[in-house]
Design an enzyme around this catalytic site. Sequence first.
Site, mmCIF file in Angstrom:
data_model
loop_
_atom_site.group_PDB
_atom_site.id
_atom_site.type_symbol
_atom_site.label_atom_id
_atom_site.label_comp_id
_atom_site.label_asym_id
_atom_site.label_seq_id
_atom_site.Cartn_x
_atom_site.Cartn_y
_atom_site.Cartn_z
ATOM 1 N N GLU A 427 0.825 -1.215 0.000
ATOM 2 C CA GLU A 427 0.000 0.000 0.000
ATOM 3 C C GLU A 427 0.852 1.255 0.000
ATOM 4 O O GLU A 427 0.606 2.197 0.771
ATOM 5 C CB GLU A 427 -0.929 -0.007 1.223
ATOM 6 C CG GLU A 427 -1.885 -1.179 1.212
ATOM 7 C CD GLU A 427 -2.899 -1.173 2.355
ATOM 8 O OE1 GLU A 427 -2.832 -0.282 3.225
ATOM 9 O OE2 GLU A 427 -3.767 -2.060 2.360
ATOM 10 N N GLU A 503 -3.799 -9.049 0.603
ATOM 11 C CA GLU A 503 -4.152 -8.818 2.016
ATOM 12 C C GLU A 503 -5.671 -8.830 2.095
ATOM 13 O O GLU A 503 -6.328 -8.110 1.344
ATOM 14 C CB GLU A 503 -3.575 -7.480 2.469
ATOM 15 C CG GLU A 503 -3.629 -7.295 3.965
ATOM 16 C CD GLU A 503 -2.926 -6.013 4.404
ATOM 17 O OE1 GLU A 503 -1.767 -5.775 4.007
ATOM 18 O OE2 GLU A 503 -3.564 -5.244 5.142
HETATM 19 C C1 GAL Z 1 -3.846 -2.560 5.664
HETATM 20 C C2 GAL Z 1 -2.348 -2.476 5.883
HETATM 21 C C3 GAL Z 1 -1.921 -3.290 7.079
HETATM 22 C C4 GAL Z 1 -2.816 -3.010 8.231
HETATM 23 C C5 GAL Z 1 -4.234 -3.350 7.848
HETATM 24 C C6 GAL Z 1 -5.230 -3.211 8.956
HETATM 25 O O1 GAL Z 1 -4.330 -1.533 4.898
HETATM 26 O O2 GAL Z 1 -1.670 -2.934 4.761
HETATM 27 O O3 GAL Z 1 -0.590 -2.979 7.404
HETATM 28 O O4 GAL Z 1 -2.687 -1.683 8.560
HETATM 29 O O5 GAL Z 1 -4.614 -2.483 6.806
HETATM 30 O O6 GAL Z 1 -6.522 -3.462 8.486
#
Ligand code: GAL
Length: 824
Positions: A427, A503
């Site tokens: 991100e 993710e």
């Molecule tokens: C994502 C990020 C992670 C964590 C997660 C929490 O956007 O890549 O590091 O912050 O959100 O939901």
Amino acid sequence: MNKLVSLILLNILFSLPAVAQRSEFLLEKNWKFAKGDIANAAEPKFDDSKWETVAVPHDWAIFGPFDRSHDLQNVAVTQNFEKKASVKTGRTGGLPYAGIGWYRTKFDVPVGKQATLVFDGAMSEARVYVNGKEACFWPFGYNSFHCDVTELLNEDGRNNVLSVRLENKPQSSRWYPGAGLYRNVHVVITDRIHVPVWGTQLTTPHVSSEFASIRLRTEIANAGENNIRIVTEIVSPDGKVVATKDNTRKMNHNQPFEQNFLIETPVLWSPETPYLYKASSRIYVGGKQMDEYITRFGIRSIEIVADKGFFLNGRHRKFQGVCNHHDLGPLGAAVNVAALRRQLTLLKDMGCDAIRTSHNMPAPELVELCDEMGFMMMIEPFDEWDIAKCKNGYHRYFNEWAERDMVNMLRHYRNNASVVMWSIGNEVPTQCSPEGYKVASFLQDICHREDPTRPVTCGMDQVSCVLENGFAAMIDVPGLNYRAHRYVESYNTLPQNIILGSETASTVSSRGVYKFPVEKRAGALYGDHQCSGYDVECCSWSNVPDMDFALADDYNWTIGQFVWTGFDYLGEPSPYDTDAWPSHSSVFGIIDLASLPKDRYYLYRSVWNKKANTLHVLPHWTWPGREGENTPVFVYTNYPVAELFVNGKSYGRQRKLTAQESEALQEKDPLALQRRYRLMWMNVPYEPGELKVVAYDNCDKPVEEKVVHTAGRPHHLELVADRTELAADGKDLAYITVRVVDKDGNLCPSDNRLISFSVKGAGRYRAGANGDATSLDLFHLSKMHAFSGQLTAIIQSSEQSGKIVFEAKAKGLQTGKIVLSAGM
Ligand code: GAL
């Protein structure tokens, strides 16, 4: 004996042929440590006798105390779509990680040898001095680096003073980074002509069950014009030599020395069959052996085919992965093999087959364990490129250091069977800059140059940007973070015809805590700073697990997912991050900070673990005061049908819906999608007693049942150890679950009393955790409050064999006692 004679004798001793060509040892014990900007601390004569004595790996911040002021910030977290700054607390765990720390120790090197120091990671901005002279500097705290210190050694090779200065800036991380020499420090001793650190590259250009070809490229340092002879044996997992090559040549233009092998009927590496081979190379010059180097590897093929998906050894599979941060909960960032093994053991049983090292380079011990235990890895270096997420984050170093950081990561891990993909970032705000694709291409090209065998991905969350500006189109494997509703559009827009859930989920839940009424909610906040264990809550940007299961099931072009996160971690207590002290650790984990599985663990297990049956019932059934109130019951199971009984009365059978049935129900039932993956009885009035679930197979035969009882009065402490036999190596760990139970052994699920511990014999109390993200109990003190009736106490072996007696005591309860043994 005069001084000169003894010096000569020592030198003779030190240069006896018994000294192997290559040797390696860890600098673990007897480090001196102090915090602060200490003048002259690098000087060899500096008096460090008053400093604390510590063992490395060491994390200076994990001992606390927790304090809101440690990470109080006024920021807008832009990746969470915040536009205005607000007060944030607990983002880095509320622990004192910021500041300067010094470490000092001594090491010896035989005269005439070369010495290289290898740091597996040092948090952060490491300045390394040997005998008062700066040997190297490495800013990124997560990466491994090495420096040749031969020129800086004392003449007799003895008592070389190694001093390391580390500095963590405040606001340098979005999670708990740890502090200090939190990973191992190695001394590698070689002859002048030797294989340098990470000096081999082994690939398997052809892999089939009939035969495999192996290409080994070996670098040789200081080869000059010498004829170099390398004898390499390929050793199979059962210890047999299956191929040998004996070649002699000059090193041409510093190009690596290449050897090729053919192996008949190889045993292939996979998560289910983690077979490892070894290439064992001996290097000779003029008949004298100069070095011996072992490259461990696996034989396996990886392929990503447009529209068809990901193939390992020619077999289609989807990643059933989790993202993890590097901390080990109550142990902090200090790496420990037993703790990592415990994490992987739990994940394996869940059916997880892949790990994303978010958002940084892992400890080498994790990669080696993934090779051995069978996990596919996506290794990721960065959370920031050139544009900041944190005021003092990696962006300060990116332009000057990114390539060096990438090269170290790639060379370190390119021979590991477990690693199947590189990620170039998470991100990163750069994804939306017009020139962002150039940075991505620069990083992807480095991966391809250093390792042409693995595809590259990037975790992208700004879907509109990356679909429009060409960023996503140029990554080998487009990885989407969340945004499940935009997968189809992304697939249709992008040329790769493949989507990875780099993710996913970010479902939030607290172990053993249930909120009513049971409904899907994003960003729900409660007075106790906990989240519902019904697994129906997430953040504004995220989703609950069923959506990701459906994407994997419904589309061939999805190649699987990496759930955020396998384990809860220190810091990032979303949704309780805005002035919500004492929240200071995450609630995203499938498993909590105390290594105890939440209910969600069984949901993933029921879908992912195809080898074992899962039948798990929630919530607990001890609700004094809720008599007659609606208390929905969920069952996570791989069985298709189950029937629920409360005190013998049937509440009917539930069956998992097909995709079409669930689709048809969308309008009417907000939990329609959940009905594909969970069995849910939404109307069950609570009455104390017995909750029973009977599971049926496809032929309507009752096959398994689960019973949960209402707990009586808390009576004693029950102790369950994950292992009772430890290695007496001073490092091994046992995780003991301490449970507050009634006289019949039923968990008292809301008991949060203080429990204290004692350890006698061949071990010590290392740390404890209860999984409560708001708990300010210090991990290393031998007392802690239970949370939802449970906690975990971690015992560490000493270097003596013998019995270890662990006792847990609490007011009003019978003491729990367990005896472990430690042996050589
Ligand atoms: C994502 C990020 C992670 C964590 C997660 C929490 O956007 O890549 O590091 O912050 O959100 O939901």
